[in-house]
Design an enzyme around this catalytic site. Structure first.
Site, PDB file in Angstrom:
ATOM      1  CE1 TYR A  15      -6.862  -7.171  -0.220  1.00 56.81           C
ATOM      2  CE2 TYR A  15      -9.164  -7.896  -0.340  1.00 56.81           C
ATOM      3  CZ  TYR A  15      -8.107  -7.322   0.370  1.00 56.81           C
ATOM      4  OH  TYR A  15      -8.306  -6.902   1.668  1.00 56.81           O
ATOM      5  CB  SER A  16      -4.899  -6.508  -8.473  1.00 56.20           C
ATOM      6  OG  SER A  16      -5.121  -5.165  -8.200  1.00 56.20           O
ATOM      7  CB  CYS A  22      -0.874  -0.500  -9.941  1.00 59.96           C
ATOM      8  SG  CYS A  22      -2.135  -1.299  -8.934  1.00 59.96           S
ATOM      9  CD  GLU A  78      -6.935  -1.118 -10.104  1.00 59.38           C
ATOM     10  OE1 GLU A  78      -7.879  -1.058 -10.918  1.00 59.38           O
ATOM     11  OE2 GLU A  78      -6.375  -2.171  -9.774  1.00 59.38           O
ATOM     12  CE1 TYR A 136      -3.676  -1.254  -2.881  1.00 59.55           C
ATOM     13  CE2 TYR A 136      -4.230  -1.158  -5.206  1.00 59.55           C
ATOM     14  CZ  TYR A 136      -3.499  -1.711  -4.174  1.00 59.55           C
ATOM     15  OH  TYR A 136      -2.594  -2.702  -4.431  1.00 59.55           O
TER      16      TYR A 136
HETATM   17  C1  LIG Z   1      -9.072  -1.430  -7.166  1.00 57.10           C
HETATM   18  C2  LIG Z   1      -8.410  -1.860  -5.875  1.00 57.10           C
HETATM   19  C3  LIG Z   1      -7.473  -2.866  -5.914  1.00 57.10           C
HETATM   20  C4  LIG Z   1      -6.843  -3.274  -4.729  1.00 57.10           C
HETATM   21  N1  LIG Z   1      -5.902  -4.256  -4.808  1.00 57.10           N
HETATM   22  C5  LIG Z   1      -5.261  -4.676  -3.700  1.00 57.10           C
HETATM   23  C6  LIG Z   1      -4.271  -5.708  -3.761  1.00 57.10           C
HETATM   24  O1  LIG Z   1      -3.980  -6.260  -4.835  1.00 57.10           O
HETATM   25  N2  LIG Z   1      -3.671  -6.071  -2.597  1.00 57.10           N
HETATM   26  C7  LIG Z   1      -3.951  -5.477  -1.390  1.00 57.10           C
HETATM   27  O2  LIG Z   1      -3.380  -5.868  -0.377  1.00 57.10           O
HETATM   28  N3  LIG Z   1      -4.896  -4.493  -1.303  1.00 57.10           N
HETATM   29  C8  LIG Z   1      -5.563  -4.098  -2.416  1.00 57.10           C
HETATM   30  N4  LIG Z   1      -6.533  -3.111  -2.322  1.00 57.10           N
HETATM   31  C9  LIG Z   1      -6.884  -2.579  -0.988  1.00 57.10           C
HETATM   32  C10 LIG Z   1      -7.907  -3.524  -0.320  1.00 57.10           C
HETATM   33  O3  LIG Z   1      -9.116  -3.502  -1.082  1.00 57.10           O
HETATM   34  C11 LIG Z   1      -8.287  -3.144   1.107  1.00 57.10           C
HETATM   35  O4  LIG Z   1      -8.658  -1.792   1.138  1.00 57.10           O
HETATM   36  C12 LIG Z   1      -7.183  -3.385   2.120  1.00 57.10           C
HETATM   37  O5  LIG Z   1      -6.776  -4.749   2.119  1.00 57.10           O
HETATM   38  C13 LIG Z   1      -7.670  -3.028   3.538  1.00 57.10           C
HETATM   39  O6  LIG Z   1      -8.857  -3.746   3.796  1.00 57.10           O
HETATM   40  P1  LIG Z   1      -9.174  -4.313   5.250  1.00 57.10           P
HETATM   41  O7  LIG Z   1     -10.530  -4.920   5.229  1.00 57.10           O
HETATM   42  O8  LIG Z   1      -8.049  -5.171   5.736  1.00 57.10           O
HETATM   43  O9  LIG Z   1      -9.153  -3.024   6.125  1.00 57.10           O
HETATM   44  P2  LIG Z   1     -10.458  -2.264   6.685  1.00 57.10           P
HETATM   45  O10 LIG Z   1     -11.089  -3.049   7.747  1.00 57.10           O
HETATM   46  O11 LIG Z   1     -11.268  -1.826   5.534  1.00 57.10           O
HETATM   47  O12 LIG Z   1      -9.745  -1.018   7.324  1.00 57.10           O
HETATM   48  C14 LIG Z   1      -8.992  -0.098   6.533  1.00 57.10           C
HETATM   49  C15 LIG Z   1      -8.023   0.626   7.421  1.00 57.10           C
HETATM   50  O13 LIG Z   1      -8.733   1.340   8.405  1.00 57.10           O
HETATM   51  C16 LIG Z   1      -8.287   0.988   9.693  1.00 57.10           C
HETATM   52  N5  LIG Z   1      -9.468   0.882  10.575  1.00 57.10           N
HETATM   53  C17 LIG Z   1     -10.497   0.020  10.465  1.00 57.10           C
HETATM   54  N6  LIG Z   1     -11.400   0.255  11.423  1.00 57.10           N
HETATM   55  C18 LIG Z   1     -10.930   1.280  12.138  1.00 57.10           C
HETATM   56  C19 LIG Z   1     -11.380   2.004  13.262  1.00 57.10           C
HETATM   57  N7  LIG Z   1     -12.535   1.714  13.837  1.00 57.10           N
HETATM   58  N8  LIG Z   1     -10.626   3.005  13.730  1.00 57.10           N
HETATM   59  C20 LIG Z   1      -9.459   3.316  13.154  1.00 57.10           C
HETATM   60  N9  LIG Z   1      -8.970   2.688  12.095  1.00 57.10           N
HETATM   61  C21 LIG Z   1      -9.688   1.688  11.597  1.00 57.10           C
HETATM   62  C22 LIG Z   1      -7.620  -0.366   9.576  1.00 57.10           C
HETATM   63  O14 LIG Z   1      -6.592  -0.532  10.537  1.00 57.10           O
HETATM   64  C23 LIG Z   1      -7.084  -0.317   8.185  1.00 57.10           C
HETATM   65  O15 LIG Z   1      -5.787   0.280   8.187  1.00 57.10           O
HETATM   66  C24 LIG Z   1      -7.166  -2.671  -3.497  1.00 57.10           C
HETATM   67  C25 LIG Z   1      -8.129  -1.670  -3.469  1.00 57.10           C
HETATM   68  C26 LIG Z   1      -8.734  -1.249  -4.626  1.00 57.10           C
HETATM   69  C27 LIG Z   1      -9.764  -0.155  -4.564  1.00 57.10           C
END
Ligand SMILES: Cc1cc2nc3c(=O)[nH]c(=O)nc-3n(C[C@H](O)[C@H](O)[C@H](O)COP(=O)(O)OP(=O)(O)OC[C@H]3O[C@@H](n4cnc5c(N)ncnc54)[C@H](O)[C@@H]3O)c2cc1C
Length: 400
Positions: A199-200, A358, A398, A400
């Site tokens: 998260y940024s 971004c 950036e 994602y």
């Molecule tokens: C450099 C960078 C900066 C970022 N900055 C931000 C930021 O500032 N703010 C922000 O909100 N996010 C940001 N992100 C994105 C963040 O890191 C996460 O990827 C995002 O919040 C989703 O993570 P999660 O753990 O909630 O979802 P996860 O659990 O990782 O799941 C991702 C997606 O897959 C789906 N999923 C999970 N499991 C399953 C399954 N079994 N079957 C089907 N679908 C599934 C979920 O519903 C979800 O939509 C950034 C990413 C990067 C790489």
């Protein structure tokens, strides 16, 4: 007789398994299983395409070895092996020697690898030096939640939160544009801790309030997502395990005269908020030199809509663009950029302009096309200008 080789590796303790490197590698030298992402030494040609796209920097690891680590060995690692002793009873092979005739071939090979890594994406020349990877999965730092505020209207189609973390006096030196890793509690199906999500930081380096050194995040609740739901449900006083900081290139120039062209959607506004607050603290009521194109579906779903509207135009020239306003034609950031062609073209021609893009991956292509059209209209090549800007540390993406 020994011919030391440099080997490209990925740090399993830092890697968040986003697979961006694997998708970028033009020769399929990177692969993964359920545990690790690994580099095939027999295929890797050190093209460095994977280096700038890695959000954590875990890709930028090198060892000098007598025989390369196999894929099987790399899959077993929980952490990277230290640089071992290499028997150097012979010079490096021709294609791996450096032309400076360095006396220490191990140091020469490692230096050569890092020289290549810096060639594609660069931080602005005047940016402060970032601290990276201070904390990792096996050495996370605990932060306490100071607040969790909803940024989008109740009933809006998206729930985005402003979450403030306090590190209780422990060092967490984060610069605007860097990200933090958050570890959701519990374990995965293999009984291992969940991998951090990035998260940024949306606050400037000295904190939400100057001198407080707390850090805010801008988090969108992702339906079914593990970490975003954990974060969005946090209450004041809850504890969170944090890794990082990450990111060594998406940084703002320290030069207060540098002009920033910021293009974002949704939570991509997080680093832009940090840049804007940092600039405001530096220049005060003077001209900010910042232009923002910020897209959302509706004003209700645009994070920081209220505070942004109040920000003086002199500091931040804003274009808030909406794609789902009732009775209005759909408008995306790239449409507004084209409509403001003269402004964008003038900024692109200024060697003191820095571009930051971004947000969601899907925005990248449209923005690139708009920048292409705008540069074409002034008889320039966008690709050539982008390459120059990237090498100057003036073009940053950036998504994602
Ligand atoms: C450099 C960078 C900066 C970022 N900055 C931000 C930021 O500032 N703010 C922000 O909100 N996010 C940001 N992100 C994105 C963040 O890191 C996460 O990827 C995002 O919040 C989703 O993570 P999660 O753990 O909630 O979802 P996860 O659990 O990782 O799941 C991702 C997606 O897959 C789906 N999923 C999970 N499991 C399953 C399954 N079994 N079957 C089907 N679908 C599934 C979920 O519903 C979800 O939509 C950034 C990413 C990067 C790489």
């Amino acid at each position: 007789m020994s011919h030391p080789l440099k080997q490209h590796l990925i740090d399993p303790e830092i890697c968040i398994r986003c697979h961006t490197c694997e998708n970028t590698c033009p020769i399929q030298a990177i692969e993964h299983n359920d545990d690790n992402v690994v580099v095939d030494a027999s295929k890797c040609n050190f093209c460095m395409d994977c280096i700038p796209v890695c959000p954590t920097g875990s890709i930028d690891e090198w060892r000098v070895v007598e025989a390369p680590y196999s894929l099987e060995e790399q899959y077993e690692w929980d952490e990277l092996p230290e640089q071992g002793d290499v028997t150097l009873d012979d010079a490096p092979s021709d294609e791996q020697s450096n032309d400076e005739g360095d006396a220490d071939p191990v140091a020469a090979l490692l230096a050569e690898a890092h020289k290549g890594a810096g060639g594609k994406a660069r931080a602005p020349a005047s940016a402060a030096k970032p601290t990276i990877n201070l904390y990792n999965l096996s050495n996370a730092v605990e932060a306490v939640v100071q607040g969790n505020y909803r940024l989008t209207a109740e009933g809006a189609d998206t729930d985005v939160r402003h979450i403030i973390l306090d590190f209780q006096g422990k060092p967490f030196p984060v610069l605007e544009g860097q990200s933090l890793g958050i570890i959701a509690p519990g374990t995965n199906e293999k009984g291992r801790p969940h991998l951090p999500r990035l998260y940024s930081a949306s606050s400037p380096r000295d904190g939400e309030r100057p001198g407080y050194h707390n850090v805010s995040l801008t988090v969108k609740r992702d339906e079914g997502g593990l970490c975003s739901n954990f974060l969005c449900d946090l209450k004041k006083g809850d504890k969170v395990d944090v890794t990082g900081p990450f990111g060594a290139t998406f940084l703002m120039p320290s030069d207060p005269a540098a002009r920033l062209l910021m293009i974002c959607t949704g939570t991509g506004s997080a680093p832009m908020r940090a840049f804007t607050m940092a600039r405001e603290r530096t220049v005060g009521a003077r001209e900010g030199g910042m232009v923002m194109f910020f897209g959302a579906r509706t004003p209700d779903s645009l994070p920081y809509f209220g505070p942004l509207k109040k920000m003086p135009e002199k500091l931040l020239h804003k274009h808030l663009v909406f794609s789902r306003e009732p009775d209005q034609p759909k408008e995306y950031v790239q449409d507004r950029m084209r409509a403001e062609e003269e402004l964008v073209a003038e900024m692109l021609q200024d060697p003191n302009t820095y571009i930051y893009i971004c947000g969601l991956k899907a925005m990248e292509q449209g923005v690139e096309e708009a920048l292409n059209n705008i540069t074409e209209s002034t008889g320039e090549s966008w690709q050539a200008l982008r390459d120059t800007m990237r090498e100057d540390g003036r073009y940053h993406v950036e998504t994602y």
